[in-house]
Design a protein around this motif. Structure first.
Motif, PDB file in Angstrom:
ATOM      1  N   ILE A  27       0.833  -1.202   0.000  1.00 30.64           N
ATOM      2  CA  ILE A  27       0.000   0.000   0.000  1.00 30.64           C
ATOM      3  C   ILE A  27       0.872   1.258   0.000  1.00 30.64           C
ATOM      4  O   ILE A  27       0.574   2.230  -0.694  1.00 30.64           O
ATOM      5  CB  ILE A  27      -0.942  -0.010   1.221  1.00 30.64           C
ATOM      6  CG1 ILE A  27      -2.018  -1.091   1.034  1.00 30.64           C
ATOM      7  CG2 ILE A  27      -1.603   1.356   1.408  1.00 30.64           C
ATOM      8  CD1 ILE A  27      -2.921  -1.268   2.230  1.00 30.64           C
ATOM      9  N   TYR A  31       0.936   4.178  -2.708  1.00 28.65           N
ATOM     10  CA  TYR A  31       0.738   5.560  -2.297  1.00 28.65           C
ATOM     11  C   TYR A  31       1.852   6.450  -2.852  1.00 28.65           C
ATOM     12  O   TYR A  31       1.589   7.546  -3.368  1.00 28.65           O
ATOM     13  CB  TYR A  31       0.694   5.648  -0.774  1.00 28.65           C
ATOM     14  CG  TYR A  31       0.507   7.052  -0.243  1.00 28.65           C
ATOM     15  CD1 TYR A  31      -0.746   7.653  -0.245  1.00 28.65           C
ATOM     16  CD2 TYR A  31       1.591   7.779   0.241  1.00 28.65           C
ATOM     17  CE1 TYR A  31      -0.923   8.948   0.224  1.00 28.65           C
ATOM     18  CE2 TYR A  31       1.432   9.071   0.712  1.00 28.65           C
ATOM     19  CZ  TYR A  31       0.161   9.644   0.707  1.00 28.65           C
ATOM     20  OH  TYR A  31       0.009  10.928   1.168  1.00 28.65           O
ATOM     21  N   MET A 115      -5.892  -0.642  -8.246  1.00 27.95           N
ATOM     22  CA  MET A 115      -5.552  -0.242  -6.881  1.00 27.95           C
ATOM     23  C   MET A 115      -6.704  -0.508  -5.921  1.00 27.95           C
ATOM     24  O   MET A 115      -6.489  -0.952  -4.784  1.00 27.95           O
ATOM     25  CB  MET A 115      -5.181   1.242  -6.853  1.00 27.95           C
ATOM     26  CG  MET A 115      -3.855   1.566  -7.518  1.00 27.95           C
ATOM     27  SD  MET A 115      -3.534   3.350  -7.537  1.00 27.95           S
ATOM     28  CE  MET A 115      -2.012   3.400  -8.484  1.00 27.95           C
ATOM     29  N   LEU A 120      -6.870  -0.641  -1.908  1.00 26.09           N
ATOM     30  CA  LEU A 120      -6.629   0.781  -1.661  1.00 26.09           C
ATOM     31  C   LEU A 120      -7.949   1.535  -1.828  1.00 26.09           C
ATOM     32  O   LEU A 120      -8.513   1.581  -2.917  1.00 26.09           O
ATOM     33  CB  LEU A 120      -5.586   1.310  -2.643  1.00 26.09           C
ATOM     34  CG  LEU A 120      -4.729   2.495  -2.190  1.00 26.09           C
ATOM     35  CD1 LEU A 120      -3.927   2.140  -0.957  1.00 26.09           C
ATOM     36  CD2 LEU A 120      -3.797   2.946  -3.303  1.00 26.09           C
ATOM     37  N   ARG A 124      -8.022   6.731   0.617  1.00 25.70           N
ATOM     38  CA  ARG A 124      -6.563   6.677   0.718  1.00 25.70           C
ATOM     39  C   ARG A 124      -5.914   7.150  -0.579  1.00 25.70           C
ATOM     40  O   ARG A 124      -4.864   7.797  -0.543  1.00 25.70           O
ATOM     41  CB  ARG A 124      -6.132   5.243   1.039  1.00 25.70           C
ATOM     42  CG  ARG A 124      -4.643   5.094   1.264  1.00 25.70           C
ATOM     43  CD  ARG A 124      -4.300   3.804   1.966  1.00 25.70           C
ATOM     44  NE  ARG A 124      -4.738   3.822   3.356  1.00 25.70           N
ATOM     45  CZ  ARG A 124      -4.509   2.818   4.218  1.00 25.70           C
ATOM     46  NH1 ARG A 124      -3.878   1.724   3.812  1.00 25.70           N
ATOM     47  NH2 ARG A 124      -4.924   2.898   5.454  1.00 25.70           N
TER      48      ARG A 124
END
Length: 380
Positions: A27, A31, A115, A120, A124
């Motif tokens: 993750i 990100y 994603m 995710l 986020r």
């Protein structure tokens, strides 16, 4: 059997813990990838918008080439010195278009879907452009306070000298300021501690003219003391006018040197701290401070508008994942142009109607934040 389960239990815990660490690491990688894309999107938007607005500035300056000593190189230099101010002005639209470019590319290539399948959440994913937006706001705040005002004021002075104009005050206009019992006109600022063509009107408690002083020069010898040179003082008393000449006289001024410097600059070229101090000075001396107060509140409104554009760009992309990137950019550009024009119209109309400066400056951005919040709730 109990012993076997007891032995296997720690292994299961270690396996689960290792799995969670891998998920967290994945993750974090995603990100960082989104952050990189958003930074690239902001850079692309800046590379498109900033030269475009600067080109318009340059075209405007080329009309004055040939006047005085103003040359093409001077026009380019003037335009370059205005770059920080233009960047601040277009920051909300850089946030909008940059986020649409970044998330739009991810959506078009189905990376957003991948994603989300990987776990995710949209929230986020949205944190990446919002975090970069905070960095953008911090950068804008630094430019607004320490860089843009100084460069813009130098650009104005540089252009004025080349065109042989007294731009700080306006040709043959001067600046006027007052307090309860005095009115001051300054025809020209020679340098920081000297002014030329000075008029001082002293009023009594009933508002009637007591003395009129006309001086060729005024040298600022202290924070409150001016030395007037080649002065003519006319006194009005009992329906009689008497005149006297003086080589030098001292006058206790109600205007501080910093206030004079501020009076000669356009409101938008002042830093937020300078604007706040000048608004206080104008109000304390009973003068109209609307244009300066509006300039101050619009700087705050611009920061809120940047937040609004960031929030608006997120559902704009998530709500139309299958729409092509070019269509997204066209829609985003239309939204940006519409918001910019409406903001200008509202500001100028509100100033003419003498509406509250905070209301004029903040309403457009607050409305856009509410619209973006409503759209976010429907999208997520």
């Amino acid at each position: 059997m109990v012993g076997i389960h007891a032995a296997e239990h720690p292994r299961h815990l270690l396996a689960d813990h290792s799995k969670k660490q891998k998920i967290a690491a994945s993750i974090m990688i995603l990100y960082r990838y989104i952050v990189y894309q958003v930074i690239a999107g902001f850079a692309i938007a800046t590379a498109i918008l900033l030269p475009l607005f600067s080109f318009f500035d340059l075209l405007d300056q080329l009309d004055d080439v040939g006047k005085g000593t103003y040359r093409v190189s001077d026009a380019f230099l003037y335009t370059v010195m205005l770059l920080p101010r233009r960047f601040i002005q277009i920051a909300p639209f850089i946030a909008l278009i940059g986020t649409v470019i970044a998330l739009g590319k991810l959506a078009v290539h189905s990376e957003l879907i991948a994603m989300r399948v990987a776990g995710l959440s949209p929230l986020r994913i949205s944190l990446a452009p919002l975090s970069i937006g905070v960095v953008l706001l911090l950068g804008v705040a630094i430019l607004e306070q320490f860089v843009a005002p100084q460069l813009q004021q130098r650009a104005i002075t540089y252009r004025a000298n080349a065109l042989e104009l007294t731009v700080e005050l306006g040709r043959n206009l001067g600046i006027w300021t007052r307090n309860e019992h005095s009115i001051l006109r300054i025809g020209q600022i020679v340098h920081n501690t000297r002014a030329a063509d000075i008029e001082i009107l002293q009023l009594d408690s009933d508002g009637f003219l007591q003395t009129h002083t006309l001086a060729q020069y005024a040298d600022i010898v202290g924070n409150d003391v001016w030395q007037l040179s080649n002065a003519i003082i006319r006194t009005f008393k009992d329906d009689q006018i008497t005149a006297a000449r003086a080589d030098t006289i001292h006058w206790n001024s109600f205007v501080k040197p910093d206030d004079i410097a501020t009076l000669t600059k356009p409101p938008e070229s002042l830093s937020p701290i300078e604007l706040a101090k000048h608004v206080e000075f104008l109000r304390s001396t009973g003068q109209d401070a609307d244009s300066y107060a509006l300039a101050l509140w619009r700087k705050i409104g611009s920061a809120l508008m940047t937040i609004a554009m960031l929030l608006l760009s997120i559902p704009f992309v998530f709500g139309s994942i299958r729409t092509g990137l070019s269509n997204k950019l066209v829609f985003a550009t239309l939204i940006g142009i519409t918001v910019y024009l409406l903001d200008q119209i509202i500001a100028n109309t509100g100033l003419i109607l003498r509406l509250n400066a905070a209301f004029i400056a903040l309403v457009p951005s607050i409305v856009m934040i509410l619209i973006a919040g409503f759209w976010l709730r429907r999208t997520f």
